[in-house]
Design a protein around this motif. Structure first.
Motif, short mmCIF file in Angstrom:
data_model
loop_
_atom_site.label_atom_id
_atom_site.label_comp_id
_atom_site.label_asym_id
_atom_site.label_seq_id
_atom_site.Cartn_x
_atom_site.Cartn_y
_atom_site.Cartn_z
N HIS A 145 -14.98 -0.71 -5.57
CA HIS A 145 -13.54 -0.79 -5.38
C HIS A 145 -13.22 -2.15 -4.77
O HIS A 145 -14.14 -2.87 -4.33
N MET A 156 0.84 -1.18 0.00
CA MET A 156 0.00 0.00 0.00
C MET A 156 0.88 1.24 0.00
O MET A 156 1.79 1.34 0.81
N SER A 200 -6.73 6.71 -2.05
CA SER A 200 -6.18 5.71 -1.13
C SER A 200 -6.18 4.30 -1.70
O SER A 200 -6.93 3.98 -2.61
N ASP A 201 -5.33 3.46 -1.09
CA ASP A 201 -5.26 2.04 -1.43
C ASP A 201 -5.99 1.18 -0.39
O ASP A 201 -6.04 -0.04 -0.54
N LYS A 253 -10.58 -2.50 -2.39
CA LYS A 253 -9.59 -2.08 -1.40
C LYS A 253 -9.98 -2.59 -0.01
O LYS A 253 -11.16 -2.69 0.30
#
Length: 186
Positions: free
Chosen positions: A126, A1, A98-99, A128
């Protein structure tokens, strides 16, 4: 990340352990060159984690609604501060930057933000990881409720298992880094 969005309280909470945990997470992120994406505030745990990352030479990207900036809540020492129209746009912007996502102790805003991104993950918007930095068992009652949702047939176990939970920055970030998302709900 490379970057993680952290949702957390605009207050410090009733115990110094929450502030200490924010500092630990901030230092961990900076030491591992993981950028902090957060709500852009200088108050509460938000300000603590931002300062902790910055103190260790890390990068902090804040996203704050115009109204909160105008109220004097914005942190003025960040790597970058983005001003957006409202809370919804803030959450979308943070998600794009963001990851992964971590919920620290906080109030209704924190709960809304992590719930939204967790729901988006279930629907495949997503893939994530979503994590809870569960300091002093803060999220234990919520996690019992999530378990009840599964037992009562409102949530599939696979979507409960999406949540990464720990009171250790290392264990939490490691679990998030190893995250393998389930199939999308729809």
């Amino acid at each position: 990340m490379k970057s993680v969005a952290v949702f957390c309280g605009s207050n410090l909470g009733s115990s110094p352990v929450f502030n200490e945990a924010a500092i630990k997470l901030g230092h961990y992120l900076a030491e591992h060159q993981i950028n902090l994406i957060y709500g852009g505030g200088k108050v509460g745990l938000m300000g603590t984690i931002a300062d902790a990352v910055l103190d260790q030479g890390g990068k902090v990207y804040g996203v704050i609604p115009e109204r909160l900036r105008d109220k004097g809540v914005a942190h003025d020492g960040l790597t970058e501060l983005t001003i957006v129209a409202d809370m919804h746009e803030r959450k979308v912007q943070m998600a794009q930057l963001s990851d992964g996502f971590i919920a620290m102790p906080g109030g209704s805003g924190t709960l809304e933000e992590i719930s939204a991104v967790w729901t988006w993950a279930q629907f495949g918007y997503h893939h994530k990881p979503c994590g809870f930095y569960n300091i002093n068992g803060f999220y234990d009652p919520l996690l019992l409720m999530v378990d009840r949702m599964v037992k009562q047939g409102f949530l599939r176990q696979a979507y409960c298992d999406m949540l990464q939970i720990s009171d250790s920055p290392h264990a939490l970030v490691s679990a998030m880094s190893d995250y393998d998302p389930p199939a999308d709900k729809w």
